[in-house]
Design a protein around this motif. Structure first.
Motif, short mmCIF file in Angstrom:
data_model
loop_
_atom_site.label_atom_id
_atom_site.label_comp_id
_atom_site.label_asym_id
_atom_site.label_seq_id
_atom_site.Cartn_x
_atom_site.Cartn_y
_atom_site.Cartn_z
N GLY A 36 -6.42 2.73 -6.52
CA GLY A 36 -6.93 1.61 -5.75
C GLY A 36 -7.40 2.02 -4.36
N ASN A 37 -7.15 3.28 -3.98
CA ASN A 37 -7.58 3.84 -2.69
C ASN A 37 -7.13 3.03 -1.49
OD1 ASN A 37 -8.95 6.09 -3.83
ND2 ASN A 37 -10.56 4.67 -4.46
N GLY A 38 -5.93 2.49 -1.55
CA GLY A 38 -5.42 1.69 -0.43
C GLY A 38 -4.77 2.51 0.67
N TYR A 39 -4.30 3.72 0.35
CA TYR A 39 -3.58 4.52 1.35
C TYR A 39 -4.53 5.47 2.07
CZ TYR A 39 -0.38 7.66 3.64
OH TYR A 39 0.26 8.40 4.60
N ASP A 40 -4.43 5.53 3.40
CA ASP A 40 -5.24 6.43 4.23
C ASP A 40 -4.31 7.48 4.83
OD1 ASP A 40 -6.75 7.71 6.19
OD2 ASP A 40 -7.62 5.85 6.98
N SER A 41 -4.41 8.72 4.36
CA SER A 41 -3.51 9.78 4.82
C SER A 41 -3.77 10.21 6.26
CB SER A 41 -3.61 11.00 3.90
OG SER A 41 -4.91 11.53 3.92
N SER A 42 -4.93 9.89 6.82
CA SER A 42 -5.20 10.27 8.22
C SER A 42 -4.49 9.34 9.20
CB SER A 42 -6.70 10.28 8.49
OG SER A 42 -7.24 8.98 8.37
N THR A 43 -4.20 8.11 8.79
CA THR A 43 -3.53 7.14 9.67
C THR A 43 -2.12 6.80 9.20
OG1 THR A 43 -4.38 5.23 8.44
CG2 THR A 43 -5.74 6.07 10.28
N GLY A 44 -1.84 6.96 7.90
CA GLY A 44 -0.56 6.56 7.35
C GLY A 44 -0.50 5.08 7.00
N VAL A 45 -1.64 4.41 7.00
CA VAL A 45 -1.68 2.96 6.77
C VAL A 45 -2.13 2.67 5.35
CG1 VAL A 45 -2.76 0.78 7.47
CG2 VAL A 45 -2.14 2.48 9.20
N PHE A 46 -1.38 1.78 4.68
CA PHE A 46 -1.79 1.25 3.38
C PHE A 46 -2.48 -0.09 3.63
CE2 PHE A 46 -0.83 -1.76 -0.07
CZ PHE A 46 -1.53 -1.17 -1.10
N THR A 47 -3.72 -0.24 3.16
CA THR A 47 -4.46 -1.49 3.25
C THR A 47 -4.60 -2.03 1.84
OG1 THR A 47 -5.67 -0.66 5.18
CG2 THR A 47 -6.59 -2.58 4.04
N CYS A 48 -4.07 -3.22 1.62
CA CYS A 48 -3.97 -3.79 0.28
C CYS A 48 -5.35 -4.13 -0.29
CB CYS A 48 -3.11 -5.05 0.34
SG CYS A 48 -2.89 -5.83 -1.24
N PRO A 49 -5.75 -3.47 -1.40
CA PRO A 49 -7.04 -3.78 -2.01
C PRO A 49 -7.01 -5.01 -2.91
CG PRO A 49 -6.08 -1.90 -3.11
CD PRO A 49 -5.14 -2.28 -2.00
N ASN A 50 -5.84 -5.33 -3.48
CA ASN A 50 -5.69 -6.45 -4.40
C ASN A 50 -4.41 -7.21 -4.09
OD1 ASN A 50 -7.94 -5.42 -5.73
ND2 ASN A 50 -6.72 -4.32 -7.23
N ALA A 51 -4.52 -8.52 -3.91
CA ALA A 51 -3.35 -9.34 -3.58
C ALA A 51 -2.30 -9.26 -4.68
CB ALA A 51 -3.79 -10.79 -3.38
N GLY A 52 -1.05 -9.39 -4.29
CA GLY A 52 0.04 -9.38 -5.25
C GLY A 52 1.37 -9.10 -4.58
N THR A 53 2.37 -8.89 -5.41
CA THR A 53 3.71 -8.53 -4.94
C THR A 53 3.87 -7.03 -5.13
OG1 THR A 53 4.52 -10.70 -5.61
CG2 THR A 53 6.17 -9.01 -5.20
N TYR A 54 4.33 -6.35 -4.08
CA TYR A 54 4.42 -4.89 -4.05
C TYR A 54 5.82 -4.44 -3.68
CZ TYR A 54 -0.71 -4.51 -4.00
OH TYR A 54 -2.04 -4.55 -4.32
N THR A 55 6.20 -3.28 -4.18
CA THR A 55 7.43 -2.60 -3.77
C THR A 55 7.03 -1.41 -2.92
OG1 THR A 55 8.63 -3.25 -5.75
CG2 THR A 55 9.47 -1.33 -4.56
N PHE A 56 7.72 -1.22 -1.79
CA PHE A 56 7.49 -0.07 -0.92
C PHE A 56 8.79 0.70 -0.75
CE2 PHE A 56 4.15 -3.00 0.14
CZ PHE A 56 3.04 -2.18 0.20
N LEU A 57 8.68 2.03 -0.77
CA LEU A 57 9.82 2.92 -0.64
C LEU A 57 9.54 3.94 0.45
CD1 LEU A 57 8.96 2.67 -3.94
CD2 LEU A 57 11.32 3.36 -4.08
N VAL A 58 10.48 4.13 1.34
CA VAL A 58 10.36 5.14 2.40
C VAL A 58 11.61 6.01 2.36
CG1 VAL A 58 10.23 5.55 4.88
CG2 VAL A 58 8.95 3.66 3.87
N TYR A 59 11.38 7.33 2.30
CA TYR A 59 12.46 8.31 2.35
C TYR A 59 12.16 9.25 3.50
CZ TYR A 59 13.72 6.70 -2.28
OH TYR A 59 14.08 5.92 -3.35
N GLY A 60 13.20 9.64 4.23
CA GLY A 60 12.98 10.56 5.33
C GLY A 60 14.14 11.50 5.55
N VAL A 61 13.83 12.68 6.09
CA VAL A 61 14.84 13.67 6.46
C VAL A 61 14.55 14.12 7.88
CG1 VAL A 61 15.75 15.99 6.00
CG2 VAL A 61 15.21 14.46 4.10
#
Length: 197
Positions: free
Chosen positions: A79-104
């Protein structure tokens, strides 16, 4: 019993690829494009209605307060919603989404990250130990309208661990229910190609 097994096998073999995917249409409303193959076979190709992405951090990153985290290695971007240069996901299609973040964090730092939806705080990730690496994670389910944004932002100074061959910090998201965003308006992407009925 043998008759039932044979009947099931015959109906499975008799169904065409188009008949097999029609059930998917009820959950992820998908139109299919018919294209003739090299030998006159019909191929079924789904249009992009499902959305999913996953990206990881491949280098050490020191952040200041309110810095966005640009996860640079993209594993998946349907869907090409994620931009790796900014780190921003822009939603291409409306709906309910799950997001997961892991960090060290690095051995001498803490991990303190926030997940934002349209510049509004939602949840945090925090991890800290005195001597050693610390890890934290967070999962959230959000309703998004088309063009809504989701991103990970630093809170305070952080040092996140990452190397080209050791990816521990990731940001991922995927659609779990299509069509209805946070405003309750059903929006589906435009159909392209020939619809097969």
């Amino acid at each position: 019993m043998m008759f039932l097994v044979c009947l099931c096998l015959v109906s499975l073999v008799a169904s065409t690829p188009i008949e097999q995917v029609k059930g998917i249409d009820n959950y992820f409303p998908t139109s299919f494009v018919r294209a003739a193959g090299n030998h006159g076979h019909t191929h079924v190709t789904p249009t992009d209605k499902f959305v999913g992405f996953s990206a990881g951090l491949t280098h050490m990153l020191t952040t200041n307060d309110t810095d966005l985290i640009p996860y640079d290695r993209v594993f998946l971007n349907i869907g090409n919603g994620y931009d790796s240069s900014t780190g921003v996901f822009t939603c291409p299609n409306a709906g309910t989404y799950t997001f997961l973040v892991y960090g060290v964090s690095t051995a001498t730092s803490q991990l303190n990250l926030d997940i934002y939806q349209n510049n509004n705080y939602t949840v945090s990730v925090f991890a800290h130990v005195r001597n050693g690496y610390a890890s934290g994670h967070q999962t959230i389910v959000l309703q998004l309208d088309q063009q809504d944004t989701v991103f990970v932002q630093a809170r305070g100074v952080n040092s996140m661990f990452g190397q080209h061959n050791e990816v521990y910090s990731t940001f991922s998201g995927f659609m779990i229910v299509p069509g209805i965003g946070r405003t309750g308006v059903v929006t589906l992407p435009p159909v392209s190609g020939n619809i097969i009925g």
